[in-house]
Motif scaffolding. Structure first.
Motif, mmCIF file in Angstrom:
data_model
loop_
_atom_site.group_PDB
_atom_site.id
_atom_site.type_symbol
_atom_site.label_atom_id
_atom_site.label_comp_id
_atom_site.label_asym_id
_atom_site.label_seq_id
_atom_site.Cartn_x
_atom_site.Cartn_y
_atom_site.Cartn_z
ATOM 1 N N ILE A 118 -4.257 -5.096 -2.391
ATOM 2 C CA ILE A 118 -3.181 -3.940 -2.856
ATOM 3 C C ILE A 118 -3.517 -3.754 -4.289
ATOM 4 O O ILE A 118 -3.592 -2.716 -4.710
ATOM 5 N N LEU A 151 0.732 -1.493 0.048
ATOM 6 C CA LEU A 151 -0.170 -0.023 0.103
ATOM 7 C C LEU A 151 0.941 1.221 -0.054
ATOM 8 O O LEU A 151 0.293 2.378 -0.249
ATOM 9 N N VAL A 206 -3.255 6.139 -0.914
ATOM 10 C CA VAL A 206 -3.510 5.560 0.609
ATOM 11 C C VAL A 206 -2.107 6.204 1.259
ATOM 12 O O VAL A 206 -1.100 6.167 0.754
ATOM 13 N N ALA A 244 -6.626 -1.642 -4.512
ATOM 14 C CA ALA A 244 -6.509 -0.294 -4.367
ATOM 15 C C ALA A 244 -5.560 0.367 -5.399
ATOM 16 O O ALA A 244 -6.068 1.656 -5.576
#
Length: 340
Positions: free
Chosen positions: A332, A270, A276, A335
């Protein structure tokens, strides 16, 4: 739905389930007078030494509250972090059951220091105030921070100097031990902890926690306190057999090392996602990150997780003994697609 909400969401470790099935054969004495409970007690003594007293409990709130109850009278107070589980997530159970006050200290990571506690000692000896008697710390903390043995020892020495006790909420003690890579006794018994809540449910058990006294004299009458406060299991073997298996040949650390490793893999992945921001140093099995509400909503379509702080949109992502690399990598990758 892939779970990053809580290690309480996870099922039971296969070896623990096998132990439960084996314990289900035949009959066994009730209320802890069985061989499984004797074996669990022996397993705790193997970890911490013979001069202890251990008691199996139903749940973590019961373990915390009654562990504290053994150290206090109603006019006493507990000093803890403002984000401590006993303060935030137990529906006032400590204050309701103990009739005592919690004195809280603000902390970014949930850790206390002797100076934090010292600022609340002005009340000692003043009849108009609850008397600070117990320091309660969480290992690892609710924000994923870990106390070193030296940090716990400093609090233990401070407690003794001021006629206080040191209690440790060890709901995730296995994750802390795995992260520190030291003997668990070094940051509990040897560091001056008086009473420990030893967690099992978050580390692959179906249910069950334990209260461990490092001075058996403090446990005088605890068996009656446990019964009176609804924490004495009649079919104790089904909790005890889980601890027996969890503590056998290092399974409790193996599961914790895995969940910690999955959290580190998640945080590292991340860190490269523009939308993020990872907020904490990841030592154990939780990652805290800021993700916008709209991105959270999109991620929630595939993944379960909680918003930790609504004002900052900080979320908590928790890994478990059964979290896989594929699940981590999927979060991951998703995201990166959603948050970039």
């Amino acid at each position: 739905m892939i779970n990053f909400a809580s290690d309480n969401y996870s099922g039971v470790h296969p070896r623990i389930m096998q132990a439960l099935a084996a314990a289900n054969e035949g009959c066994a004495c009730a209320y802890g007078d069985d061989t499984y409970t004797a074996d669990a007690d022996a397993a705790f003594k193997a970890l911490f030494g013979d001069n202890i007293a251990s008691y199996i409990m139903v749940n973590g709130t019961g373990a915390n509250v009654l562990g504290l109850a053994a150290l206090m009278r109603p006019y006493h107070a507990v000093v803890c972090s403002a984000m401590a589980h006993i303060n935030v997530d137990e529906t006032g159970a400590p204050e309701n059951v103990l009739g005592s006050k919690l004195l809280t200290v603000e902390s970014n990571d949930g850790k206390l220091t002797p100076s934090d506690v010292e600022q609340l000692l002005f009340a000692k000896g003043v009849v108009h105030h609850s008397q600070p008697k117990v320091i309660s710390i969480t290992q690892s903390t609710e924000y994923g921070a870990v106390y070193t043995p030296e940090e716990v020892k400093a609090l233990g020495e401070f407690a003794r100097e001021h006629d206080m006790f040191l209690h440790m909420d060890g709901a995730r003690i296995a994750n802390a031990a795995a992260a520190l890579n030291v003997d668990v006794a070094s940051f509990t018994r040897d560091a001056g902890v008086h009473v420990l809540s030893f967690g099992g449910t978050k580390n692959g058990m179906m249910f069950g926690e334990a209260v461990v006294f490092f001075d058996p004299a403090l446990a005088e009458g605890f068996e009656y306190l446990r019964k009176q406060n609804l924490q004495l299991l009649s079919k104790m073997r089904f909790a005890s057999c889980q601890f027996k298996e969890l503590l056998r040949d290092g399974l409790w650390l193996e599961t914790a090392r895995h969940s910690n490793a999955m959290a580190k893999r998640l945080a590292e992945g991340l860190a490269d996602v523009p939308g993020v921001k990872v907020c904490n140093k990841v030592d154990v099995n939780s990652v805290f990150a800021i993700i916008s509400p709209e991105h959270q909503k999109a991620l929630h379509k595939q993944f379960a997780f909680y918003e930790w702080d609504e004002s900052t949109h900080e979320v908590r992502l928790v890994c478990s003994f059964n979290t896989t690399e594929q699940e981590v990598d999927s979060f991951i990758a998703t995201a990166k697609t959603i948050c970039a």
